[in-house]
Scaffold this active site. Sequence first.
Site, PDB file in Angstrom:
ATOM      1  N   ARG A 102      40.685 -20.090  -5.456  1.00 13.01           N
ATOM      2  CA  ARG A 102      41.576 -19.339  -4.562  1.00 13.01           C
ATOM      3  C   ARG A 102      41.194 -17.872  -4.737  1.00 13.01           C
ATOM      4  NH1 ARG A 102      47.971 -19.612  -3.577  1.00 13.01           N
ATOM      5  NH2 ARG A 102      47.148 -21.262  -2.240  1.00 13.01           N
ATOM      6  N   HIS A 129      42.542 -21.834   4.889  1.00 12.22           N
ATOM      7  CA  HIS A 129      43.297 -22.605   3.886  1.00 12.22           C
ATOM      8  C   HIS A 129      43.193 -24.084   4.281  1.00 12.22           C
ATOM      9  CE1 HIS A 129      45.921 -23.413   0.690  1.00 12.22           C
ATOM     10  NE2 HIS A 129      47.041 -22.848   1.083  1.00 12.22           N
ATOM     11  N   GLN A 132      45.507 -26.986   2.951  1.00 10.27           N
ATOM     12  CA  GLN A 132      46.850 -26.871   3.519  1.00 10.27           C
ATOM     13  C   GLN A 132      46.913 -27.549   4.894  1.00 10.27           C
ATOM     14  OE1 GLN A 132      49.693 -25.150   2.146  1.00 10.27           O
ATOM     15  NE2 GLN A 132      50.601 -26.383   3.751  1.00 10.27           N
ATOM     16  N   ASP A 226      54.455 -18.971   8.947  1.00  3.57           N
ATOM     17  CA  ASP A 226      53.981 -18.570   7.610  1.00  3.57           C
ATOM     18  C   ASP A 226      54.464 -17.133   7.390  1.00  3.57           C
ATOM     19  OD1 ASP A 226      52.570 -18.300   5.210  1.00  3.57           O
ATOM     20  OD2 ASP A 226      50.600 -18.108   6.157  1.00  3.57           O
ATOM     21  N   CYS A 266      53.861 -23.612   5.334  1.00  5.43           N
ATOM     22  CA  CYS A 266      53.013 -23.911   4.172  1.00  5.43           C
ATOM     23  C   CYS A 266      53.711 -23.593   2.854  1.00  5.43           C
ATOM     24  CB  CYS A 266      51.703 -23.146   4.279  1.00  5.43           C
ATOM     25  SG  CYS A 266      51.917 -21.370   4.479  1.00  5.43           S
ATOM     26  N   ARG A 294      50.108 -32.198  -0.149  1.00  3.27           N
ATOM     27  CA  ARG A 294      49.000 -31.432  -0.756  1.00  3.27           C
ATOM     28  C   ARG A 294      48.380 -32.263  -1.881  1.00  3.27           C
ATOM     29  NH1 ARG A 294      48.923 -25.830  -0.537  1.00  3.27           N
ATOM     30  NH2 ARG A 294      46.941 -26.082  -1.585  1.00  3.27           N
TER      31      ARG A 294
HETATM   32  N1   CP Z   1      51.038 -23.319   0.319  1.00  6.53           N
HETATM   33  C1   CP Z   1      50.411 -22.898  -0.775  1.00  6.53           C
HETATM   34  O1   CP Z   1      49.178 -22.847  -0.857  1.00  6.53           O
HETATM   35  O2   CP Z   1      51.244 -22.565  -1.813  1.00  6.53           O
HETATM   36  P1   CP Z   1      50.856 -21.755  -3.119  1.00  6.53           P
HETATM   37  O3   CP Z   1      50.452 -20.373  -2.683  1.00  6.53           O
HETATM   38  O4   CP Z   1      52.086 -21.749  -3.969  1.00  6.53           O
HETATM   39  O5   CP Z   1      49.711 -22.454  -3.790  1.00  6.53           O
HETATM   40  N1  NVA Z   2      49.028 -16.807   4.489  1.00  6.72           N
HETATM   41  C1  NVA Z   2      49.571 -16.965   3.153  1.00  6.72           C
HETATM   42  C2  NVA Z   2      49.529 -18.402   2.741  1.00  6.72           C
HETATM   43  C3  NVA Z   2      50.071 -18.692   1.385  1.00  6.72           C
HETATM   44  C4  NVA Z   2      49.980 -20.137   0.992  1.00  6.72           C
HETATM   45  C5  NVA Z   2      48.775 -16.111   2.193  1.00  6.72           C
HETATM   46  O1  NVA Z   2      47.552 -16.042   2.304  1.00  6.72           O
HETATM   47  O2  NVA Z   2      49.393 -15.466   1.340  1.00  6.72           O
END
Ligand code: CP
Ligand code: NVA
Length: 307
Positions: A102, A129, A132, A226, A266, A294
């Site tokens: 990530r 993502h 997701q 989101d 999400c 997930r």
């Molecule tokens: N939706 C998602 O990826 O959640 P986190 O940021 O908590 O991993």
């Molecule tokens: N768009 C958000 C998604 C988090 C799961 C981010 O990137 O922070």
Amino acid sequence: MKHTDFISIHDYSAKEIAQLFALASHMKRSPRRYATALKGKTLAMIFEKPSLRTRVTFETGIYQLGGQGIYLAPADINLRKRESVYDVGKNLERWCHGIMIRTFGHDICTGLADAASIPVINGLTDLEHPCQAMADFMTIREHRGKLKGLKVSFLGDGNNVANSLMQAGAKTGAHVWVASPRGYEPTIEMLETARADAAKAKLGAEIIFTNDPSEAARGADVIYTDVWASMGQESEAEARKKIFRPYQVNAALMAQAKRDALFLHCLPAHRGEEVTDEVIDSSQSVVFDEAENRLHMQKAIMWMLMK
Ligand code: CP
Ligand code: NVA
């Protein structure tokens, strides 16, 4: 499937995406059949941003497959400052069987995949993502029995989640609408890529952009939102609150969609901003089914790549 990484839904064919849904559903129904599927294997999990769902589902998932996850927090590696992406990849391939990352720039994720001979899984970049969106479409399919022809409408920032949803729609025949304020649209490149994918998949998906939240909401089967400011955009959060206010998913907005429309997010949610309590806590909301899926979807992805 011959793929060695899972970085983008775009990289997988419609048939392969359908196979992943089938595998994830099977793993969800019969988890014990996969209890030793990745026995003795390790997944390095690099996090440059915070996480609840991604960390817990990958770590629990690899454990349920008989393997072990190794959580690497931002300060542990200090990627790009303490050590280059290339060197981290070349080290990890000597000890581990897969890497989940990530991070910020999408090129960091692809750079790691280029460096490492072991599979790399995208656990969120600024651009996409994919895990997701796969879990989201699995959830929609469970609740609606199909994906083809559904109107899936994303309201808010044209961000990583929106981009991956467009790609998932293209590969499954669901129409994905994105409604964002001016200046916050998905890029033309991401829109065109999804449209080209949809044409290639020949499942009839339309990828439509509008600035009008009502147009996206009208008759929708699924309403998705989101956060208005993603991780890394914290300094813009206050300014964005005003700009995105017309895109809030509240009862009035949901009333424009189909009567039984699903609500997806999400998570994490900023209640009272992009979604109101009345919507996220309603019977139409399936946000915790998404979160659960997930786990199942990522087990399928890990098994596909690491077995
Ligand atoms: N939706 C998602 O990826 O959640 P986190 O940021 O908590 O991993
Ligand atoms: N768009 C958000 C998604 C988090 C799961 C981010 O990137 O922070």
